[in-house]
Design a protein around this motif. Structure first.
Motif, PDB file in Angstrom:
ATOM      1  N   ILE A 242       0.867  -1.174   0.000  1.00 47.60           N
ATOM      2  CA  ILE A 242       0.000   0.000   0.000  1.00 47.60           C
ATOM      3  C   ILE A 242       0.901   1.221   0.000  1.00 47.60           C
ATOM      4  N   GLU A 243       0.884   1.958  -1.105  1.00 49.33           N
ATOM      5  CA  GLU A 243       1.809   3.082  -1.269  1.00 49.33           C
ATOM      6  C   GLU A 243       1.113   4.439  -1.267  1.00 49.33           C
ATOM      7  N   ASN A 244      -0.190   4.474  -1.528  1.00 50.96           N
ATOM      8  CA  ASN A 244      -0.942   5.731  -1.476  1.00 50.96           C
ATOM      9  C   ASN A 244      -1.521   5.880  -0.074  1.00 50.96           C
ATOM     10  N   ILE A 245      -0.945   6.780   0.683  1.00 52.42           N
ATOM     11  CA  ILE A 245      -1.247   6.884   2.110  1.00 52.42           C
ATOM     12  C   ILE A 245      -1.626   8.314   2.471  1.00 52.42           C
ATOM     13  N   LEU A 246      -2.690   8.442   3.254  1.00 51.79           N
ATOM     14  CA  LEU A 246      -3.124   9.739   3.766  1.00 51.79           C
ATOM     15  C   LEU A 246      -2.786   9.824   5.251  1.00 51.79           C
ATOM     16  N   ILE A 247      -2.139  10.900   5.645  1.00 54.20           N
ATOM     17  CA  ILE A 247      -1.863  11.161   7.054  1.00 54.20           C
ATOM     18  C   ILE A 247      -2.775  12.286   7.520  1.00 54.20           C
ATOM     19  N   ILE A 248      -3.517  12.010   8.591  1.00 57.89           N
ATOM     20  CA  ILE A 248      -4.431  13.001   9.171  1.00 57.89           C
ATOM     21  C   ILE A 248      -3.840  13.479  10.489  1.00 57.89           C
ATOM     22  N   THR A 249      -3.657  14.775  10.616  1.00 61.66           N
ATOM     23  CA  THR A 249      -3.095  15.338  11.835  1.00 61.66           C
ATOM     24  C   THR A 249      -3.776  16.669  12.138  1.00 61.66           C
ATOM     25  N   ASN A 250      -3.261  17.412  13.107  1.00 61.85           N
ATOM     26  CA  ASN A 250      -3.861  18.702  13.439  1.00 61.85           C
ATOM     27  C   ASN A 250      -3.077  19.839  12.794  1.00 61.85           C
ATOM     28  N   LYS A 251      -3.675  21.003  12.757  1.00 58.42           N
ATOM     29  CA  LYS A 251      -3.075  22.123  12.032  1.00 58.42           C
ATOM     30  C   LYS A 251      -1.777  22.599  12.665  1.00 58.42           C
ATOM     31  N   ASP A 252      -1.641  22.436  13.995  1.00 59.21           N
ATOM     32  CA  ASP A 252      -0.439  22.911  14.668  1.00 59.21           C
ATOM     33  C   ASP A 252       0.799  22.102  14.288  1.00 59.21           C
ATOM     34  N   HIS A 253       0.604  20.841  13.903  1.00 61.71           N
ATOM     35  CA  HIS A 253       1.745  19.958  13.656  1.00 61.71           C
ATOM     36  C   HIS A 253       1.875  19.529  12.196  1.00 61.71           C
ATOM     37  N   LEU A 254       0.980  19.974  11.346  1.00 63.53           N
ATOM     38  CA  LEU A 254       1.042  19.564   9.941  1.00 63.53           C
ATOM     39  C   LEU A 254       2.391  19.880   9.316  1.00 63.53           C
ATOM     40  N   SER A 255       2.901  21.062   9.556  1.00 66.79           N
ATOM     41  CA  SER A 255       4.170  21.468   8.940  1.00 66.79           C
ATOM     42  C   SER A 255       5.318  20.582   9.403  1.00 66.79           C
ATOM     43  N   HIS A 256       5.239  20.062  10.642  1.00 63.78           N
ATOM     44  CA  HIS A 256       6.288  19.179  11.153  1.00 63.78           C
ATOM     45  C   HIS A 256       6.307  17.860  10.388  1.00 63.78           C
ATOM     46  N   PHE A 257       5.123  17.316  10.118  1.00 62.51           N
ATOM     47  CA  PHE A 257       5.038  16.076   9.350  1.00 62.51           C
ATOM     48  C   PHE A 257       5.542  16.279   7.918  1.00 62.51           C
ATOM     49  N   ILE A 258       5.158  17.391   7.331  1.00 58.65           N
ATOM     50  CA  ILE A 258       5.596  17.665   5.960  1.00 58.65           C
ATOM     51  C   ILE A 258       7.108  17.848   5.907  1.00 58.65           C
ATOM     52  N   GLN A 259       7.648  18.540   6.900  1.00 57.73           N
ATOM     53  CA  GLN A 259       9.099  18.742   6.944  1.00 57.73           C
ATOM     54  C   GLN A 259       9.837  17.413   7.087  1.00 57.73           C
TER      55      GLN A 259
END
Length: 251
Positions: free
Chosen positions: A46-63
């Protein structure tokens, strides 16, 4: 098939560090916690994956993760606007999933078993959901599956029962068809003000078709200081047993 990982929440049981860091970015073994959910999905192709998080930490996951290319997956992101329950978070995946079946993981669940045999059976299941259970010594802490002794089917799920009859908890590993979003939209908030995933799962039991499988290896909800320590210990022991590092990176 697609994958969805819920990595939101406030991490209250892991404070004070989670006052500034999302708990799913804390280390478990040599990687941030979120990596283990991604790895489990990647193992079953499974390679198409959605990560659901909160707005305060979204940039951390993307980084940290970007588009997932370095890990050999394709990552997308959605924001859960408030900590209003697991089912509320899952609803954010509705447009991402469309009409497909999918695997839904809670990112603080760390486990040993491969999902390969479970996903194979679910792919051949015409409709409904599959829940992954684990036998535990303290079922009163979890949502517990009541299993009909005659039919061997799940008859209901009771959240944190005072006197549990069974000791099989429902782990944060779920497999759903797209009708899960219809059920989420039918339920009402609990006394905690949250849309409970147990309510959704009980609707599946009542209205559709549910199967289950049982984990045989270790499993842990790494949401407390003690369980996070145990998760680290288990991961390092597993890596030592394998005698090699995990080839999680694509390159």
């Amino acid at each position: 098939m697609k994958g969805v990982i819920l990595a939101g929440g406030t991490g209250t049981r892991l404070r004070p560090v989670t006052n500034i860091v999302n708990k799913h970015l804390l280390p478990v073994g040599p990687f941030p916690m979120i990596y283990w959910s991604i790895l489990k999905l990647k193992e079953i192709k499974i390679e198409n994956i959605l990560i659901i998080t909160n707005k305060d930490h979204l940039s951390h996951f993307i980084q940290l993760l970007g588009d997932g290319k370095e890990l050999g997956v394709n990552l997308s992101y959605r924001i859960q606007s408030s900590a209003s329950g697991i089912a509320d978070g899952l609803l954010c995946a509705k447009t991402f999933i469309g009409t497909e079946k999918f695997v839904f993981l809670l990112a603080d669940n760390i486990f040993e078993d491969s999902l390969e045999s479970f996903i194979y059976k679910f792919e051949n299941q015409k409709k409904g959901a599959k829940f992954i259970l684990k036998e535990v010594s303290d079922p009163e802490r979890y949502g517990v599956a009541n299993i009909d002794r005659k039919s061997k089917k799940i008859s209901s799920i009771i959240e944190k029962p005072k006197n549990p009859i069974f000791n099989y908890c429902v782990t944060g590993i779920y497999m759903y068809d797209h009708h899960v979003f219809d059920y989420i939209e039918e339920i009402v908030p609990s006394s905690r003000g949250e849309l409970e995933i147990t309510s959704v799962n009980n609707m599946y039991i009542e209205k559709s078709f549910v199967t289950y499988d049982i984990l045989t290896g270790w499993w842990i909800d790494a949401g407390t200081h003690a369980s996070l320590f145990t998760a680290n210990k288990l991961i390092y022991e597993d890596l030592k047993k394998r005698g090699r590092k995990l080839g999680i990176y694509k390159r």
